[in-house]
Motif scaffolding. Structure first.
Motif, mmCIF file in Angstrom:
data_model
loop_
_atom_site.group_PDB
_atom_site.id
_atom_site.type_symbol
_atom_site.label_atom_id
_atom_site.label_comp_id
_atom_site.label_asym_id
_atom_site.label_seq_id
_atom_site.Cartn_x
_atom_site.Cartn_y
_atom_site.Cartn_z
ATOM 1 N N ARG A 125 0.836 -1.193 0.000
ATOM 2 C CA ARG A 125 0.000 0.000 0.000
ATOM 3 C C ARG A 125 0.879 1.254 0.000
ATOM 4 N NH1 ARG A 125 -2.464 -3.630 3.148
ATOM 5 N NH2 ARG A 125 -1.449 -2.882 5.049
ATOM 6 N N GLU A 128 2.501 2.411 3.286
ATOM 7 C CA GLU A 128 3.225 1.415 4.091
ATOM 8 C C GLU A 128 4.552 1.985 4.590
ATOM 9 O OE1 GLU A 128 3.878 -1.108 6.335
ATOM 10 O OE2 GLU A 128 2.397 -2.067 4.987
ATOM 11 N N SER A 186 -7.364 -3.568 0.628
ATOM 12 C CA SER A 186 -8.278 -3.456 1.764
ATOM 13 C C SER A 186 -7.595 -3.651 3.108
ATOM 14 C CB SER A 186 -9.412 -4.474 1.611
ATOM 15 O OG SER A 186 -8.906 -5.796 1.662
ATOM 16 N N GLY A 187 -6.304 -4.022 3.110
ATOM 17 C CA GLY A 187 -5.559 -4.178 4.352
ATOM 18 C C GLY A 187 -5.594 -5.564 4.935
ATOM 19 N N ASP A 190 -0.403 -7.639 3.573
ATOM 20 C CA ASP A 190 0.522 -6.506 3.612
ATOM 21 C C ASP A 190 1.393 -6.369 2.375
ATOM 22 O OD1 ASP A 190 -0.148 -5.780 6.438
ATOM 23 O OD2 ASP A 190 0.607 -7.817 6.745
#
Length: 262
Positions: A125, A128, A186-187, A190
């Protein structure tokens, strides 16, 4: 003047090369080739949101192969986990899904010569900040990969980043490559490993959502897969080689890995 002349000469050489290869390629006399893909590996194969049709690098490449061999390409869809077996059994003539050439798969199906060489990278992401490479990812037991079982992405995660345990609970298995990327967004996971071309595709298609961290994690060659002993292997290899020589593969790289996401 010299630069312009050089460019004109290069264009002429490519044009002559293209005609030369076209004249020497096998003629399949309108034969229908059953091609199968998954439509879940941007930008190699995916669904055009505007039309609902399958598009991508592999579509363009195989359609061009059909033109050069005087063959009709009939497209079909299959999930990744059944594709190799379906081609092995002859349900389809040729399959593609960014499939890495390796010895285990080559025992089941025939591979063409490579049409692309790629390296694996860590897509994360955009915000991150807990890790910045494979080593720092592996050191944090709270971090998880998303992957499809049996794919290069899965095996690189297991053997190049983690501990070599294919049952490692730090790998969340998902049904499709696209589902892995959605889980990342969406998490739920990772990182997702993917080749640089696909990473650029997802970053371009989702501005501000993703980035790449760390360096490349190995190199892999992609090939089309065919039913063992297929008489299409030599003609398709000849077409791929002609597309390498006349610049067509490089033009497809520019279209799908750069221009498409501008």
């Amino acid at each position: 003047m010299v630069s312009l002349l050089s460019r004109l000469v290069a264009i002429a050489v490519i044009a002559m090369s293209s005609h030369s290869f076209a004249d020497s390629l096998p003629d399949l006399k309108g034969r229908t080739i059953l091609a199968v893909t998954e439509n879940a590996y941007t930008p190699l194969n995916f669904v055009d949101p505007a039309t609902g049709e399958g598009i991508g690098w592999e579509y363009d490449a195989m359609n061009e192969i059909g033109k050069r061999l005087n063959a009709n390409i009939e497209w079909h869809l299959s999930s990744w986990d059944t594709m190799i077996q379906a081609v092995k059994q002859g349900q389809y003539d040729v399959g593609m899904d960014g499939i890495t050439i390796n010895e285990e798969r080559a025992e089941q199906i025939d591979f063409t010569i490579p049409y692309m060489t790629s390296q694996q990278f860590m897509l994360v992401r955009a915000d991150e900040d807990r890790f910045n490479d494979a080593t720092s990812f592996a050191a944090n037991p709270d971090l998880h990969f998303g992957a499809q079982a049996g794919t290069t992405n899965f095996y690189v995660a297991v053997y190049d980043v983690l501990d070599g345990d294919e049952g490692n609970p730090r790998i969340t298995l998902l049904d499709t490559f696209g589902a892995s990327v959605q889980a990342l967004k969406s998490g739920d996971v990772d990182s997702v490993l993917m080749d640089a071309a696909s990473a650029r595709g997802y970053i371009g298609a989702n501005p501000g959502s993703f980035k790449i961290v760390g360096g490349p994690l190995g190199s892999e060659d992609f090939g089309f897969i065919l039913t063992p002993g297929s008489d299409l292997l030599a003609p398709i290899n000849a077409a791929i080689e002609s597309m390498k020589q006349d610049g067509t593969l490089e033009a497809l790289n520019k279209k799908w890995f750069f221009d498409y996401n501008q």
